[in-house]
Motif scaffolding. Structure first.
Motif, short mmCIF file in Angstrom:
data_model
loop_
_atom_site.label_atom_id
_atom_site.label_comp_id
_atom_site.label_asym_id
_atom_site.label_seq_id
_atom_site.Cartn_x
_atom_site.Cartn_y
_atom_site.Cartn_z
N LEU A 1 -20.83 11.91 11.09
CA LEU A 1 -21.27 10.73 10.35
C LEU A 1 -20.18 10.27 9.40
O LEU A 1 -19.91 9.08 9.26
N GLY A 2 -19.55 11.26 8.73
CA GLY A 2 -18.53 10.93 7.74
C GLY A 2 -17.36 10.22 8.37
O GLY A 2 -16.89 9.19 7.89
N VAL A 3 -16.87 10.78 9.50
CA VAL A 3 -15.71 10.19 10.16
C VAL A 3 -16.00 8.74 10.57
O VAL A 3 -15.15 7.85 10.43
N ALA A 4 -17.24 8.48 11.00
CA ALA A 4 -17.59 7.13 11.43
C ALA A 4 -17.75 6.20 10.23
O ALA A 4 -17.21 5.10 10.20
N LEU A 5 -18.47 6.66 9.20
CA LEU A 5 -18.75 5.79 8.05
C LEU A 5 -17.48 5.56 7.22
O LEU A 5 -17.17 4.43 6.84
N VAL A 6 -16.74 6.66 6.95
CA VAL A 6 -15.49 6.50 6.19
C VAL A 6 -14.52 5.63 6.99
O VAL A 6 -13.84 4.76 6.43
N GLY A 7 -14.49 5.84 8.31
CA GLY A 7 -13.66 5.00 9.16
C GLY A 7 -14.02 3.53 9.05
O GLY A 7 -13.15 2.66 9.02
N THR B 1 0.81 -1.20 0.00
CA THR B 1 0.00 0.00 0.00
C THR B 1 0.85 1.26 0.00
O THR B 1 0.51 2.25 -0.64
N GLY B 2 1.99 1.22 0.72
CA GLY B 2 2.87 2.38 0.74
C GLY B 2 3.36 2.74 -0.65
O GLY B 2 3.30 3.90 -1.08
N LEU B 3 3.81 1.71 -1.40
CA LEU B 3 4.30 1.96 -2.75
C LEU B 3 3.17 2.45 -3.66
O LEU B 3 3.36 3.37 -4.48
N ALA C 1 -8.28 5.46 2.25
CA ALA C 1 -8.36 4.00 2.38
C ALA C 1 -6.96 3.38 2.42
O ALA C 1 -6.66 2.55 3.28
N LEU C 2 -6.07 3.80 1.50
CA LEU C 2 -4.74 3.20 1.43
C LEU C 2 -3.89 3.60 2.62
O LEU C 2 -3.23 2.75 3.24
N SER D 1 -12.72 -1.85 7.16
CA SER D 1 -13.05 -3.07 6.43
C SER D 1 -12.03 -3.32 5.33
O SER D 1 -11.64 -4.46 5.07
N PHE D 2 -11.61 -2.24 4.67
CA PHE D 2 -10.64 -2.38 3.58
C PHE D 2 -9.32 -2.94 4.12
O PHE D 2 -8.75 -3.88 3.55
N SER D 3 -8.84 -2.38 5.23
CA SER D 3 -7.61 -2.87 5.86
C SER D 3 -7.75 -4.34 6.19
O SER D 3 -6.87 -5.15 5.91
N SER D 4 -8.87 -4.68 6.84
CA SER D 4 -9.08 -6.05 7.29
C SER D 4 -9.13 -7.00 6.09
O SER D 4 -8.58 -8.10 6.12
N TRP D 5 -9.76 -6.57 4.99
CA TRP D 5 -9.85 -7.39 3.78
C TRP D 5 -8.46 -7.59 3.17
O TRP D 5 -8.08 -8.69 2.76
N LEU D 6 -7.68 -6.46 3.14
CA LEU D 6 -6.35 -6.50 2.55
C LEU D 6 -5.46 -7.46 3.33
O LEU D 6 -4.75 -8.30 2.74
#
Lengths: 215, 215, 215, 215
Positions: free
Chosen positions: B187-193, A121-123, A190-191, B198-203
């Motif tokens: 709301l944004g900070v919570a939803l985007v968070g 992700t860093g790259l 996200a990244l 989820s993205f981190s966990s999936w990655l």
């Protein structure tokens, strides 16, 4: 399946060529944006490189689409391939993956899980930040009321956007520049979030190991 | 319980109608804000749509409240229903859930856990960002000293607020605009968070799988 | 231990009084900041409330310090109590905990884990944001070059700081205002981060449950 | 291995001296930046301290490099040591680790996992923020169009950057200042993220324990 197998073989073979084409595309785009006083000859050269590499991406995607049996399945599962074919500046989202696949076959010693996620992700963040800086500079440079005129300012904007700092001293004002910026914000959040998450998780694991070693 | 059961049947039946009403409400609000030079006939039409759909939400909520036995329990466990009934612009917080329930009955192939969380929260973020842009544009457009005059600027503000970038080149100045903004921030900070998490966990999971496959 | 036990009994008894004193202190501070044209009589009254409640905090802390045997242990494990005694505006960091302890003895139905963390940190964020807005307004209101003149602007600043949006249209310029702001940034980033983390975790758990129910 | 063992013994012995040298280096740099009207004698003194401590870092790194058998392995696994040798202002990334190793041998009572991660990263954030403020002040102070002229403003900038708030009222304008800022943004986002993650995890664990105790 036979078709699925053929597709895998193709992708393994195409990988190194696509990696080179991706870097060439980025280089050609960079030269065209960063060296405005290009002589007609060089201009034609770099434009050709851009067009040719882009064509390679399109042809390769279509070839795979034709090669496979279930086309709807192909489009749905490899939607990222379609995105980076239409917008080649987003290729960094694939470059790293491809590079990793190439490396893997050479059986180098591998990093641990978190380090790999961070490196990947860093790259990607660095390459996307670079591409986004070029795109924004291209759109903003001569726009009235713009405050991004040099590549340095574009990089500065990219860094403050990717980390969601958002100083506001360098922000795009054109519609296309802002579209790029919105993409950078959401991809960046996200990244960078993934990098931070992996770093936290690695740090916690390291401290836990250290604690256990002591007892 | 009998009453609890009746409530569930009602909600399953009402879902598709509420989904349509939600989209109609959002469309009517969007037209009224984005097309200022509306002819009186169309103005009346869209205003009627707004009022009718809102009435549908209120009537449906009251009907359910009357249907059930334990009203205090109903109000406490479904407080989100009350919120989106009073402030229909927050309906996106429910649209997606309803849409998912409708989809589920059709037994489509399902995404994995993280992808579903990302799709759910991502779509909610987009719809809330759209609704918030309309609301802020409505409040700010003619306010003295305001810097959000077009829908493009409102979307730009929404993107930079949802990701907590906060450039500051487009910020609400009216009290109502700022109230909307504060809601968007939290709301944004919570939803985007949640999307990022989820993205981190999936990655991490994907990299782990890849690592295991190799060995 | 006997002394440890005595301390626990004391704290259980003192809780409701401290809760009332905390709210009184905040109310008195709020009135003094928000109603500048206070008549001398009322001014004296609210000042007295401030001084008396603060004294209560100090006396209660010293009493506990004397009550216990191992004073160094007391100071080290309850360092947060010392902080909120010296800076009573940070009491919200304790109010919620105390309130929860009071609630618990009444054996109300409890929320699930994530909801409790979200409620605890969310309420703390709101109270700290309120206290910080008062403190910043107090320091900035008449400062030259300041851009926070009304309580509304102070709240707007607090919201954009707590969520790390940081528009920059309202920022403290005095040294004391900036010290408060730095505290808000770091406390905010941690507390809001905890809310977001709990929300993500709750969302993932809910989606997982839903997925399992279907199968 | 014998060489690996010798390296460990060396590092254990060198730790306290490196810790003192690191603090001396930071102190010397701070004095040179913060006290511009230094008399020639004192200027020479502090410059000497800077040069000597830096030399110590370089010599120590080279000594270890020579001591060990597999030099490529040494450089690759201890790349952070190389970074902090070339850029001694980044030493805080190592100070805390070294300090912890020194503490450990004294067998003090240890904190729990999350508290240790928070203490480690929190202290690193504070020291890096301090070093970055000095570096930015040094570069910006006399730059045309700069808005960071005093150490207070530099600290204010560092706090709003580390938390990714990014008000934008204090931002570097020189190339070197911005390079420092980019480093602070990315390091800050990762380190602050680690603090927040640990805090969330600790909070969740504490609430879980409390819930279990009650039942």
């Amino acid at each position: 399946m036979d078709s699925e197998e053929r597709l895998r073989v193709w992708e393994e073979r195409a990988d190194p060529y696509l990696l080179v084409a991706s870097l060439l595309y980025l280089a050609a785009y960079a030269v065209q944006v960063l060296v405005p006083g290009l002589s007609p000859g060089w201009h034609t050269f770099w434009l050709t490189v851009t067009v040719v590499t882009w064509s390679v991406f399109v042809v390769e995607y279509l070839a795979r689409l034709i090669l496979c049996d279930d086309r709807r399945h192909f489009v749905r599962t490899r939607w990222l391939d379609l995105v980076v074919t239409v917008l080649p500046l987003l290729r960094p989202l694939r470059i790293v993956e491809v590079h990793e696949r190439v490396q893997r076959r050479r059986a180098r010693p591998r990093l641990n899980l978190e380090a790999r996620v961070m490196a990947y992700t860093g790259l990607t963040v660095v390459l996307l930040g670079f591409a986004a800086s070029l795109a924004v500079l291209h759109d903003e440079r001569y726009a009235p009321g713009a405050n991004i005129h040099t590549f340095g300012e574009a990089l500065w904007w990219a860094a403050s956007t990717l980390t969601t700092t958002g100083y506001g001293d360098a922000t795009p004002v054109t519609v296309r520049g802002r579209l790029v910026a919105v993409g950078v914000m959401f991809l960046g959040v996200a990244l960078v979030g993934a990098v931070v998450g992996s770093f936290s998780s690695w740090l916690l694991r390291r401290f836990r190991l250290e604690g256990e070693r002591e007892e």
